[in-house]
Design a protein around this motif. Structure first.
Motif, PDB file in Angstrom:
ATOM      1  N   TRP A  22      13.776   9.434 131.375  1.00 37.37           N
ATOM      2  CA  TRP A  22      14.978   9.502 130.806  1.00 37.37           C
ATOM      3  C   TRP A  22      15.758  10.376 131.846  1.00 37.37           C
ATOM      4  CZ3 TRP A  22      16.906  14.559 129.896  1.00 37.37           C
ATOM      5  CH2 TRP A  22      17.920  14.463 129.249  1.00 37.37           C
ATOM      6  N   ALA A  23      15.307  11.294 132.401  1.00 40.92           N
ATOM      7  CA  ALA A  23      15.837  12.287 133.354  1.00 40.92           C
ATOM      8  C   ALA A  23      16.483  11.323 134.685  1.00 40.92           C
ATOM      9  CB  ALA A  23      14.813  13.254 134.035  1.00 40.92           C
ATOM     10  N   LYS A  24      15.736  10.392 135.229  1.00 40.47           N
ATOM     11  CA  LYS A  24      16.085   9.614 136.024  1.00 40.47           C
ATOM     12  C   LYS A  24      17.417   8.915 135.903  1.00 40.47           C
ATOM     13  CE  LYS A  24      11.981   8.710 138.682  1.00 40.47           C
ATOM     14  NZ  LYS A  24      11.059   7.753 139.172  1.00 40.47           N
ATOM     15  N   ALA A  25      17.313   8.276 134.597  1.00 40.90           N
ATOM     16  CA  ALA A  25      18.481   7.649 133.809  1.00 40.90           C
ATOM     17  C   ALA A  25      19.851   8.274 133.879  1.00 40.90           C
ATOM     18  CB  ALA A  25      18.020   6.687 132.636  1.00 40.90           C
ATOM     19  N   ASN A  26      19.493   9.692 133.478  1.00 41.95           N
ATOM     20  CA  ASN A  26      20.622  10.514 133.460  1.00 41.95           C
ATOM     21  C   ASN A  26      20.965  11.507 134.534  1.00 41.95           C
ATOM     22  OD1 ASN A  26      21.799  10.612 130.396  1.00 41.95           O
ATOM     23  ND2 ASN A  26      19.623  10.000 130.326  1.00 41.95           N
ATOM     24  N   SER A  27      20.538  10.997 135.783  1.00 39.34           N
ATOM     25  CA  SER A  27      20.797  11.817 137.123  1.00 39.34           C
ATOM     26  C   SER A  27      20.272  13.401 136.971  1.00 39.34           C
ATOM     27  CB  SER A  27      22.263  11.533 137.477  1.00 39.34           C
ATOM     28  OG  SER A  27      22.783  10.358 137.575  1.00 39.34           O
ATOM     29  N   MET A  28      18.879  13.421 136.268  1.00 38.22           N
ATOM     30  CA  MET A  28      18.679  14.904 136.249  1.00 38.22           C
ATOM     31  C   MET A  28      17.391  15.117 136.684  1.00 38.22           C
ATOM     32  SD  MET A  28      19.933  16.185 132.390  1.00 38.22           S
ATOM     33  CE  MET A  28      20.037  17.735 132.855  1.00 38.22           C
ATOM     34  N   LYS A  29      17.051  16.240 137.286  1.00 41.70           N
ATOM     35  CA  LYS A  29      15.622  16.436 137.747  1.00 41.70           C
ATOM     36  C   LYS A  29      14.866  17.493 136.918  1.00 41.70           C
ATOM     37  CE  LYS A  29      16.777  15.357 142.349  1.00 41.70           C
ATOM     38  NZ  LYS A  29      17.137  15.639 143.725  1.00 41.70           N
ATOM     39  N   LEU A  30      13.724  17.356 136.586  1.00 41.77           N
ATOM     40  CA  LEU A  30      12.716  18.131 135.620  1.00 41.77           C
ATOM     41  C   LEU A  30      12.050  19.607 136.377  1.00 41.77           C
ATOM     42  CD1 LEU A  30      11.160  15.358 133.593  1.00 41.77           C
ATOM     43  CD2 LEU A  30      13.255  16.617 133.148  1.00 41.77           C
ATOM     44  N   ASP A  31      12.216  20.610 135.433  1.00 43.45           N
ATOM     45  CA  ASP A  31      10.861  21.767 135.700  1.00 43.45           C
ATOM     46  C   ASP A  31      10.313  21.638 134.509  1.00 43.45           C
ATOM     47  OD1 ASP A  31      12.239  22.555 138.209  1.00 43.45           O
ATOM     48  OD2 ASP A  31      14.158  23.100 137.303  1.00 43.45           O
ATOM     49  N   PHE A  32       9.059  22.542 134.515  1.00 41.38           N
ATOM     50  CA  PHE A  32       8.228  22.627 133.616  1.00 41.38           C
ATOM     51  C   PHE A  32       7.718  23.775 133.217  1.00 41.38           C
ATOM     52  CE2 PHE A  32       4.128  20.848 131.585  1.00 41.38           C
ATOM     53  CZ  PHE A  32       4.744  20.191 130.665  1.00 41.38           C
ATOM     54  N   ASN A  33       7.130  24.249 132.291  1.00 35.11           N
ATOM     55  CA  ASN A  33       6.715  25.395 131.810  1.00 35.11           C
ATOM     56  C   ASN A  33       5.443  25.044 131.005  1.00 35.11           C
ATOM     57  OD1 ASN A  33       9.298  27.366 132.046  1.00 35.11           O
ATOM     58  ND2 ASN A  33       9.816  25.205 131.144  1.00 35.11           N
ATOM     59  N   SER A  34       4.302  25.976 131.083  1.00 40.71           N
ATOM     60  CA  SER A  34       3.295  25.733 130.333  1.00 40.71           C
ATOM     61  C   SER A  34       3.504  26.606 129.086  1.00 40.71           C
ATOM     62  CB  SER A  34       1.840  26.621 130.816  1.00 40.71           C
ATOM     63  OG  SER A  34       2.164  27.945 131.463  1.00 40.71           O
ATOM     64  N   SER A  35       2.834  26.481 128.183  1.00 37.39           N
ATOM     65  CA  SER A  35       3.219  26.812 126.594  1.00 37.39           C
ATOM     66  C   SER A  35       1.800  27.688 126.185  1.00 37.39           C
ATOM     67  CB  SER A  35       3.582  25.935 125.566  1.00 37.39           C
ATOM     68  OG  SER A  35       4.740  25.268 126.398  1.00 37.39           O
ATOM     69  N   ILE A  93      -3.503  24.444 134.127  1.00 34.75           N
ATOM     70  CA  ILE A  93      -3.593  23.618 135.361  1.00 34.75           C
ATOM     71  C   ILE A  93      -3.122  22.347 134.975  1.00 34.75           C
ATOM     72  CG2 ILE A  93      -5.465  22.377 136.592  1.00 34.75           C
ATOM     73  CD1 ILE A  93      -7.295  24.770 136.287  1.00 34.75           C
ATOM     74  N   ARG A  94      -3.387  21.740 133.799  1.00 30.20           N
ATOM     75  CA  ARG A  94      -2.748  20.584 133.571  1.00 30.20           C
ATOM     76  C   ARG A  94      -1.109  20.482 133.591  1.00 30.20           C
ATOM     77  NH1 ARG A  94      -5.731  16.697 130.484  1.00 30.20           N
ATOM     78  NH2 ARG A  94      -8.104  16.945 130.588  1.00 30.20           N
ATOM     79  N   SER A  95      -0.702  21.765 132.955  1.00 31.41           N
ATOM     80  CA  SER A  95       0.805  21.666 132.980  1.00 31.41           C
ATOM     81  C   SER A  95       1.391  21.613 134.497  1.00 31.41           C
ATOM     82  CB  SER A  95       1.242  23.078 132.636  1.00 31.41           C
ATOM     83  OG  SER A  95       0.838  23.057 130.965  1.00 31.41           O
ATOM     84  N   ARG A  96       0.632  22.392 135.657  1.00 31.53           N
ATOM     85  CA  ARG A  96       0.961  22.167 136.966  1.00 31.53           C
ATOM     86  C   ARG A  96       0.802  20.724 137.397  1.00 31.53           C
ATOM     87  NH1 ARG A  96      -2.419  25.160 140.489  1.00 31.53           N
ATOM     88  NH2 ARG A  96      -0.631  25.253 141.977  1.00 31.53           N
ATOM     89  N   ARG A  97      -0.224  20.159 137.022  1.00 35.48           N
ATOM     90  CA  ARG A  97      -0.378  18.914 137.210  1.00 35.48           C
ATOM     91  C   ARG A  97       0.689  17.856 136.867  1.00 35.48           C
ATOM     92  NH1 ARG A  97      -5.432  17.900 135.526  1.00 35.48           N
ATOM     93  NH2 ARG A  97      -6.062  18.839 137.408  1.00 35.48           N
ATOM     94  N   ILE A  98       1.364  18.098 135.546  1.00 32.26           N
ATOM     95  CA  ILE A  98       2.293  17.396 135.042  1.00 32.26           C
ATOM     96  C   ILE A  98       3.710  17.791 135.848  1.00 32.26           C
ATOM     97  CG2 ILE A  98       3.918  17.201 133.120  1.00 32.26           C
ATOM     98  CD1 ILE A  98       1.330  17.982 131.427  1.00 32.26           C
ATOM     99  N   ALA A  99       3.879  18.857 136.269  1.00 33.46           N
ATOM    100  CA  ALA A  99       4.768  19.512 137.213  1.00 33.46           C
ATOM    101  C   ALA A  99       4.741  18.689 138.539  1.00 33.46           C
ATOM    102  CB  ALA A  99       4.897  20.946 137.194  1.00 33.46           C
TER     103      ALA A  99
END
Length: 418
Positions: free
Chosen positions: A124-137, A165-171
């Motif tokens: 979705w982000a690619k289709a909307n010309s956006m880039k992603l960041d991430f946060n563990s919860s 660790i998994r959150s960082r892997r997703i990022a």
């Protein structure tokens, strides 16, 4: 068209006024065009996420208000963000929390999340010309309690270590697929309601957990650690204080995250920028508005945000500071709150870029402090708003108050029917 012509005419007048004090407005506009705010997805749904239907917040944070129209699904969150994006000049990023995974209705515990649960977000982000960041919860989970990564129970700590660790892997996967590193921010609520005795023990536990989390480096991630003064219900002791994370970030080559609401009410974070940049390569900002303390009100063009932007520009640090938004006001129209805060942040940076910095530095170097103060004061009356209007016009987004009616129409047609 008549209005457009007036905006352009106003800009030409403003351009000449700024030129008279040595400022190139075209250069400032180009700089502003290249600032990508990391928009926070949780403004759309009050930090609920999609892990548990109807889940409530725990772990030292709280969203207040019950304005109608909250996003209830991933599709609605994305729809709202697309609307926000259409009202902002420039290209922007989106920051996701781990609880916003596309789990397909399945129960996926936090120590089991994988990149596949966020692939639809990447697409979705690619289709909307956006880039992603991430946060563990680390909050709002049966194993959150008052501590997570600092817990006395090794089993609890190991659960949250695995989650992070998994959150960082997703990022890392996000950064890889978008061709640009994703910021991963680590904030845990760990603390105590009343007097803590074994403070050193909890901080040793947190440090040990962080050492395990960051033992593996990910090529496509910018790692950040975020301090806090205290959390709601955890007022007497916060394990991850500013001193703790500042030391850890510097020692381990990580970014420190500075949130405007995470310090004492009279403490401004702008003055921390130049100090930290001497010891770390980059910083992550969470731009918010504290009222008394970390209440996460909508960002407005106040002195705190203005001084923050000024310090970054004066330090020539735009390329070393990652700018994220972090507020979740559910008391007013959520999309309106989103846009007001994002545009206020953009305005603050534009105003900072329009300072006659060379002349101000000259005055300061020559100890001409009256002249420095006088010029700073006169700059406040220069027509920066006409420059911002022109920025919006060039980006084909609503100019001035026009975005109000657009959001009202969106509420009538979309959010008001939820």
């Amino acid at each position: 068209m008549k209005k457009d012509a007036q905006i352009e005419a106003n800009y030409q007048v403003a351009k000449e006024k700024y030129a008279s004090v040595g400022v190139d407005t075209d250069k400032a506009l180009n700089q502003l065009q290249n600032i990508s705010l990391s928009l926070h997805c949780w403004q759309t749904d009050d930090v609920t996420g999609f892990e548990n239907a109807g889940g409530s917040l725990t772990g030292g944070i709280q969203a207040t208000g019950n304005y109608p129209g909250k996003a209830r699904t991933i599709a609605e969150v994305r729809q709202d963000i697309e609307k926000v994006k259409s009202l902002l000049g420039g290209d922007h990023r989106l920051s996701l929390h781990a609880i916003y995974g596309d789990f397909g209705g399945q129960k996926v515990d936090r120590d089991q999340i994988e990149p596949k649960h966020f692939q639809s977000w990447i697409d979705w982000a690619k289709a909307n010309s956006m880039k992603l960041d991430f946060n563990s919860s680390s909050f709002s989970h049966p194993k959150s309690g008052d501590q997570s990564l600092s817990h006395r129970d090794k089993g609890i700590r190991d659960f949250w270590i695995e989650h992070t660790i998994r959150s960082r892997r997703i990022a890392d996967e996000m950064g890889k697929q978008q061709g640009d590193k994703a910021c991963h921010n680590l904030w845990v609520h760990d603390g105590m309601k009343d007097v803590a005795v074994d403070r050193l023990l909890y901080r040793q536990n947190l440090k040990d957990s962080l050492d395990k989390i960051f033992a593996n480096k990910f090529e496509n991630v910018k790692d950040a650690v975020e301090c806090k003064l205290f959390g709601t219900g955890l007022e007497s002791f916060t394990v991850g204080s500013h001193e703790f994370y500042m030391g850890y970030a510097v020692q381990n080559g990580l970014m420190a995250t500075l949130d405007l609401g995470h310090f004492h009410p009279t403490e401004e974070i702008y003055d921390k920028i130049s100090s930290l940049l001497l010891y770390t390569d980059e910083l992550l900002l969470h731009v918010s508005r504290p009222v008394r303390w970390d209440s996460d009100h909508v960002v407005i063009l106040n002195e705190s945000v203005t001084m923050l932007a000024q310090e970054i520009i004066r330090a020539n640090a735009l390329g070393r500071v990652n700018i994220g938004l972090d507020y979740f006001d559910a008391s007013i129209n959520r999309i309106g709150a989103y846009v007001v805060g994002a545009r206020a942040t953009q305005k603050a940076f534009l105003m900072a870029m329009l300072e006659p910095i060379a002349k101000l530095r000259e005055y300061e170097a020559n100890e001409q402090y009256f002249q420095r103060l006088a010029l700073l004061e006169e700059c406040k009356a220069l027509p920066w708003a006409d420059v911002f209007d022109y920025f919006c016009l060039k980006n084909n987004v609503a100019v001035g108050v026009d975005f109000i009616s657009e959001i009202e129409a969106y509420e009538k047609e979309v959010t008001g029917k939820r």
